[in-house]
Every structure is written in structure tokens, then in C-alpha cells.
Design a protein around this motif. Structure first.
Motif, short mmCIF file in Angstrom:
data_model
loop_
_atom_site.label_atom_id
_atom_site.label_comp_id
_atom_site.label_asym_id
_atom_site.label_seq_id
_atom_site.Cartn_x
_atom_site.Cartn_y
_atom_site.Cartn_z
N ASP A 1 0.81 -1.22 0.00
CA ASP A 1 0.00 0.00 0.00
C ASP A 1 0.85 1.27 0.00
N ILE A 2 2.16 1.14 -0.20
CA ILE A 2 3.05 2.31 -0.17
C ILE A 2 3.39 2.71 -1.60
N GLY A 3 3.16 3.98 -1.91
CA GLY A 3 3.57 4.49 -3.21
C GLY A 3 2.64 4.05 -4.33
N LEU A 4 3.20 4.04 -5.56
CA LEU A 4 2.43 3.69 -6.74
C LEU A 4 1.90 2.26 -6.65
N TYR A 5 0.86 1.98 -7.42
CA TYR A 5 0.30 0.63 -7.46
C TYR A 5 1.33 -0.36 -7.98
N ILE A 6 2.06 0.01 -9.02
CA ILE A 6 3.02 -0.88 -9.68
C ILE A 6 4.41 -0.71 -9.05
N SER A 7 5.06 -1.83 -8.80
CA SER A 7 6.40 -1.83 -8.22
C SER A 7 7.41 -1.18 -9.15
N GLN A 8 8.38 -0.50 -8.57
CA GLN A 8 9.47 0.08 -9.35
C GLN A 8 10.21 -0.97 -10.17
N PHE A 9 10.21 -2.20 -9.69
CA PHE A 9 10.94 -3.26 -10.39
C PHE A 9 10.29 -3.66 -11.70
N LEU A 10 9.07 -3.19 -11.97
CA LEU A 10 8.43 -3.41 -13.27
C LEU A 10 8.57 -2.20 -14.18
N TYR A 11 9.26 -1.18 -13.72
CA TYR A 11 9.43 0.04 -14.51
C TYR A 11 10.89 0.33 -14.87
N VAL A 12 11.76 0.35 -13.86
CA VAL A 12 13.06 0.98 -14.04
C VAL A 12 14.07 0.04 -14.67
N GLY A 13 15.19 0.63 -15.10
CA GLY A 13 16.34 -0.13 -15.55
C GLY A 13 17.50 0.09 -14.60
N ASN A 14 18.72 -0.09 -15.10
CA ASN A 14 19.90 0.17 -14.27
C ASN A 14 21.01 0.76 -15.12
N LYS A 15 22.20 0.85 -14.54
CA LYS A 15 23.31 1.58 -15.18
C LYS A 15 23.79 0.86 -16.43
N SER A 16 24.20 1.66 -17.40
CA SER A 16 24.74 1.11 -18.64
C SER A 16 26.18 0.66 -18.45
N LEU A 17 26.77 0.11 -19.49
CA LEU A 17 28.16 -0.38 -19.43
C LEU A 17 29.16 0.77 -19.31
N GLY A 18 30.33 0.43 -18.85
CA GLY A 18 31.41 1.40 -18.80
C GLY A 18 31.45 2.16 -17.49
N SER A 19 32.35 3.12 -17.43
CA SER A 19 32.57 3.86 -16.19
C SER A 19 31.65 5.06 -16.05
#
Length: 611
Positions: free
Chosen positions: A241-259
């Protein structure tokens, strides 16, 4: 080497003892399977099996099994209990597909609906009937865990479940972000559900303990709080019941390759998968298009018509080419979530969540080794307590979860899917009450809700579409459950949910490895009809690993409810079932490692266990 050989042998015995010492529970159903009766062609009384799973067998014009005296259902039960190929192949699939047939023919009574006739539909086979009888060499045996009895047809709980499912079907195209913006449909759904005894009754008097655990609602100072537009259609696991209905794990990505410190994937929903990427966007199904709203298609689906992959999508040209930018979007509406859970790779969401957590260097559980700088530890986690270990284990628990829930489905409960119960409600409301006395109270209560005229109007609009307007029942009032999947539910019983069991198992593994209190460094929400993600500052700092993983499990489990293929009780009991599977595997694997470590595992009810 001799000492190693002996130590390995003893360790296997020790792990086997851990599994052996788990008590095997009694498996109890709700007792409905043989309760309701019908008169056969010989004038004798037989079970009608109207609360049981009979999909794939042949049904008459009224939806009941053809020739109840033929023992088709008892033969099905015996094949489930035996589980061998020969017994299953000897079953009559829709009473005329025999093992010797080269290809399945149309059913003996032919298909009734235009959509099945146009598709020249074949029949669907039952799915993994013997899986619950297989043995595993790791984790709890498939029969060492259980779920309690399901709600019965005329119970307040079942009526509430069906009311919720009808409203979920009617709200599939409302953006999640619009739920608490004074939407008239959401407001009516809130009013309807809050008026039902199951939701408004504060007392647990007369309920079994397992029924009390299934009660929903939010409790403040021991007082039940009614549903609101913000809390409707959510679960009761911690953090959902916290925040948006949909989990962030179904939306976001992560860092690309390299430094580079540019985290281009996060706000674009691109997850680094090695040197390639996984796009979090889903195909966009055509809005306001649902199926099984005529009696003919309902009957064809119960007879096993294979109508899979006939659903329609947006931005597809005449050559079936997909407009990549406009044909996909982030989960924006419940229909998008339905599409996601229709075709996901089952453990997909949790594998992706693990990649996201590894990609942002989320801290692991404080009890695990290899957390200090390399200059101190002199080694890093990889084969043990590192990425490959965690990613593999997230996948590994999924098959164990599926076997455990298959035993509950086929060998214990054999519960009818919601589409079937909606069929009985439709028949009773349409005046076809013979052998359906048990549906009088549920139908009467549902007819008194605001959803009833909404349902009739929506189904009428569906039945004007070209793929069903020529069905004989298309001009009659329809109170069937509108389904986003043309084929309806899967070819296995309803209770429990495979998706939810896998969700419970996989998420428990992730909560064991990662620091559950770590706050995610992002909070995004979809905008522009789901085309983009933008920072959602209102939820920044509130989203912990535990809460968002719990929400992820609830999203996937509830996604099957949004799709009309499961009830609330299916998914909540199955989340807990999967949790038990994961804990058992972690207990046994703890024996394998020489490192002194522990895991604090948060549970769905807000408590935790230490391994």
C-alpha cells in the motif's frame, strides 16, 4: 579425497534429514466437489461438479458435464492421482480425442461461437497434471506444504471475490494513476465492495483461522478502515500500500556499461543484461476489448477450444509489423498488467529485479560474507554469495514452487475457475435455475450492486463486435465475466495460483540476500499514456527493497486476478506457499557453505525468520 568423499556423503544425509523432519501436513479441500447433484440420463442422482474444474471435458448446452453417469470426472481424478503418461493419455479430451488420433478433430457437438469456428480451433490439453507427484532432491517435497480450504460457492468470501473480479474487469482500462482522481467507476467499485459483509464486517467471529488471515482491509488502532480509491484492488502484504500501485521493479532499468555514471537505463526502463538490454515496456493490447461475453464462446472455452494468441494489439499494420515506439509502453493500465502476466517467463520479474539490484550495487543482508572492501576480504562474492549465485537461485526455486502448487491444484482442491462461477451466475440470473440453487444468494447479492447494470452494458457493447454478434446469445443480457484472454483461463484448476506461488518463492530468495531496509535511490512513474517515465518525488525515500519486492510479488499475483483467471484467495494463499518453498531451500543450502553466515528473511506478514 577419501575424507572429502565421506564428508560430502554425510552432508547429503544431513540435508536429507532436514527435509525428512519437516512434518507432512494433511491436505484439506472445502468439501464441495461432490456436494451438488444433477439427474443423469438413467434417472439417478450424480454429482454435477459445478464447483469443480471440468475444463476440457464435454459440457451440454446448460454448461454441465455431458452424461454425468459416464464417470468422466472420476476417471480424471484417478489419472491426476496416478500421474503417469498412460493414465493421462487414456483420458477422453472433450470426449472424442483419443491417443491414437493423429490430429484432434472438432468436438462431437462442433464449436458454437463464431470466434472458435473462424479460428478452426483445435483442443487444448491439460497442463502438467502429474507435476505434484514428482520428487525433488532439494527443498520441501511438493506434498510437504499445503494451503487451506478454498471459499465455498455461497460464502460471503466467495461473493466478495466475484464482486471484486467483476469490478476489476470493468476497470481494466483506467490508468493506475487515475484511481484516486475521483474516477466514477473506481468510486462505484469502492462503494460496492465496502457494502459487502465480507469487507465491512469487523468481526472474525465464526471464521476459521485461515479465513481470518484472508480478510483484507487496513487496520488503524484495531479498527477496520473501508476501502478507498487509493487502496482498492491492492493486497495485504507488507508494503503493497506504499507508493504507486506498480512496483518500481516493473518500470526501471539500471546503469549502462562502462565507467559512466549516467544511469540511462533507469528512467528509460532498460535493464543491463550482460552487454545487451531488457526493455521493461509491454505490448499494448487494444483497449475495451474483452472476450467470453457470449454463452457460445463460454461453452466452447469450457469444452477446451484452443483460442490462444487471438488477442489484438495496437499499432500493428496489415503485414503484422509492430511500431516499436507506439506499440509498447510501460504498465499504464490494468490491461497492460494482464498482458504482462499472460506471456511472462514466470520467474522473469524476479530475475529482472535481481539484475536491477545488482546493477545499483544494492547492499546485501548484513549477515552475509564478502561485504567489506576487497583490501579487507581479499575476495569478492561470485560463485557463492555473488551475482551468479543469487540469479541462479531465483530461477531454481521456481520449478519447486510449480510442483508444489500443481499438487494443490490437481490432487487436493480442483477448484473451478472464476469464469465458470460467473457462468453459473449468468445462467441463474437469466432464469436457467435448474440444478443451480446454490447460486441464488450470490446472484441476488450481486444483482443489488452498482456493478450489475455496468456489467450488462459492457457485455452488450462487446457482443456487438463482429467476432460474436452472430452468436445466438449475443442479443441477450450477459452477466459473464469479461476476459482479456480469448482462451480464458489456463487448462488447470484455479487453487492455488502458479504465478503467485512462484512470486512468493522468488521474492523470498531476494529478500534473503539483499538488505530489506535499503531505500531504493529512485522513484519513477509512467506518463504520456505510459510512453515515458518521470521522477515521482512524492514517493522518493519511501520505497525499500522489502516493500517494493513484496509489491512486485503482489502485482504479478494480482495481475492474474485482473485477468479474471484467479480469485483473491488463490493468490494470497499461494504467495505464502511459495514463501515456504524458498525458506526450505535456503535451510538446506545453508549446510553447504563453509562460511559462517546468517540471513534475516522478512515474511509477507511483516515478521521475519533467521536462517
Amino acid at each position: 579425497m577419501k575424507n572429502r568423499r565421506l564428508a560430502s556423503h554425510l552432508l547429503r544425509y544431513e540435508a536429507a534429514d532436514v527435509a525428512y523432519n519437516r512434518p507432512h501436513p494433511y491436505h484439506r479441500s472445502n468439501g464441495e466437489e461432490n456436494r451438488y447433484r444433477i439427474v443423469g440420463g438413467d434417472g439417478k442422482s450424480y454429482p454435477s461438479y459445478l464447483a469443480a474444474f471440468t475444463k476440457g471435458m464435454q459440457h451440454d448446452d446448460n454448461g454441465f458435464l455431458v452424461k454425468p453417469e459416464s464417470d468422466a470426472y472420476p476417471f480424471f481424478i484417478r489419472a491426476c492421482d496416478k500421474g503417469d503418461l498412460e493414465s493421462i493419455q487414456a483420458l477422453a479430451l472433450n470426449e472424442r480425442v483419443k491417443p491414437a488420433d493423429a490430429t484432434p478433430a472438432k468436438p462431437a457437438n462442433d464449436w458454437r461461437s463464431k470466434i472458435a469456428l473462424d479460428a478452426d480451433a483445435k483442443v487444448r490439453g491439460w497442463e502438467s497434471m502429474g507435476a505434484g507427484l514428482t520428487y525433488d532432491l532439494e527443498g520441501p517435497d511438493a506434498q510437504a506444504v499445503t494451503i487451506p480450504p478454498a471459499p465455498v460457492l455461497d460464502s460471503e468470501e466467495l461473493i466478495a471475490e466475484m464482486a471484486e473480479l467483476y469490478w476489476m474487469a470493468l476497470c481494466r482500462d483506467i490508468p493506475f494513476t487515475d484511481f484516486d482522481t475521483n474516477n466514477s467507476k473506481i468510486n462505484q467499485a469502492v462503494a460496492d465492495l465496502n457494502s459487502l459483509n465480507w469487507f465491512k464486517n469487523k468481526s472474525f467471529y465464526g471464521l476459521q483461522p485461515y479465513q481470518a488471515l484472508r480478510k483484507r482491509g487496513y487496520f488503524a488502532q484495531n479498527e477496520f478502515e473501508a476501502y478507498s480509491p487509493k487502496t482498492i484492488f491492492r493486497g495485504n502484504v507488507k508494503g503493497d500500500d506504499i507508493g504507486l500501485y506498480i512496483s518500481q521493479f516493473l518500470y526501471v532499468g539500471n546503469k549502462s556499461l562502462g565507467s559512466s555514471t549516467v544511469s540511462f537505463g533507469a528512467d528509460q526502463g532498460l535493464i543491463s543484461y550482460g552487454s545487451t538490454t531488457i526493455d521493461q515496456r509491454v505490448r499494448t493490447a487494444k483497449p475495451k476489448l474483452d472476450y467470453m461475453t457470449t454463452w457460445e464462446q463460454w461453452l466452447d472455452v469450457q469444452n477446451g477450444a484452443n483460442l490462444r494468441e487471438l488477442e489484438q494489439y495496437e499499432n500493428v499494420d496489415n503485414d503484422n509489423n509492430i511500431n516499436r515506439e507506439n506499440g509498447y509502453r510501460f504498465i499504464w493500465t490494468p490491461r497492460d498488467l494482464c498482458t504482462w502476466v499472460h506471456y511472462d517467463a514466470l520467474h522473469q520479474a524476479y530475475f529482472n529485479a535481481c539484475l536491477i539490484l545488482l546493477g545499483i550495487n544494492a547492499p546485501v543482508d548484513p549477515g552475509l560474507p564478502f561485504r567489506l572492501p576487497d583490501s579487507v576480504d581479499k575476495q569478492t562474492g561470485f560463485a557463492q554469495f555473488g551475482g551468479p549465485h543469487i540469479l541462479n537461485l531465483v530461477s531454481e526455486v521456481a520449478t519447486r514452487a510449480l510442483k508444489a502448487v500443481r499438487y494443490q491444484k490437481y490432487n487436493v482442491h480442483r477448484r473451478a475457475r472464476p469464469e465458470v462461477v460467473a457462468g453459473w451466475i449468468h445462467r441463474y440470473a437469466s432464469g436457467h435455475t435448474n440444478n443451480l440453487d446454490i447460486m441464488k444468494n450470490p446472484t441476488t447479492i450481486l444483482q443489488g450492486l452498482g456493478l450489475w447494470p455496468e456489467l450488462q452494458a459492457y457485455n452488450q457493447s462487446q457482443n456487438q463486435k463482429a467476432d460474436r454478434k452472430t452468436d445466438p446469445s449475443a442479443t441477450s443480457p450477459s452477466f459473464l465475466l469479461p476476459m482479456p484472454f480469448v482462451e480464458g483461463s489456463p487448462m488447470h484448476p484455479s487453487y492455488g495460483s502458479g504465478h503467485a506461488t512462484v512470486a512468493g518463492a522468488c521474492v523470498t530468495i531476494l529478500k534473503a540476500f539483499f538488505d530489506e531496509g535499503f531505500e531504493l535511490p529512485f522513484a519513477y512513474k509512467p506518463t504520456q499514456q505510459g510512453r515515458k517515465l518521470e521522477v515521482d518525488m512524492a514517493n522518493k525515500g519511501k520505497l525499500t527493497v522489502e516493500n517494493e519486492l513484496n509489491k512486485l510479488a503482489a502485482n504479478v499475483a494480482f495481475g492474474r486476478d485482473w485477468s479474471g483467471v484467479h480469485y483473491w484467495s488463490d493468490q494470497i494463499e499461494s504467495l505464502r506457499l511459495g514463501e515456504q518453498i524458498a525458506l526450505g531451500i535456503l535451510e538446506e543450502q545453508k549446510l553447504q557453505y563453509g562460511e559462517n553466515f546468517s540471513m534475516n528473511v522478512p515474511l509477507f506478514d511483516g515478521t521475519s525468520v533467521r536462517i
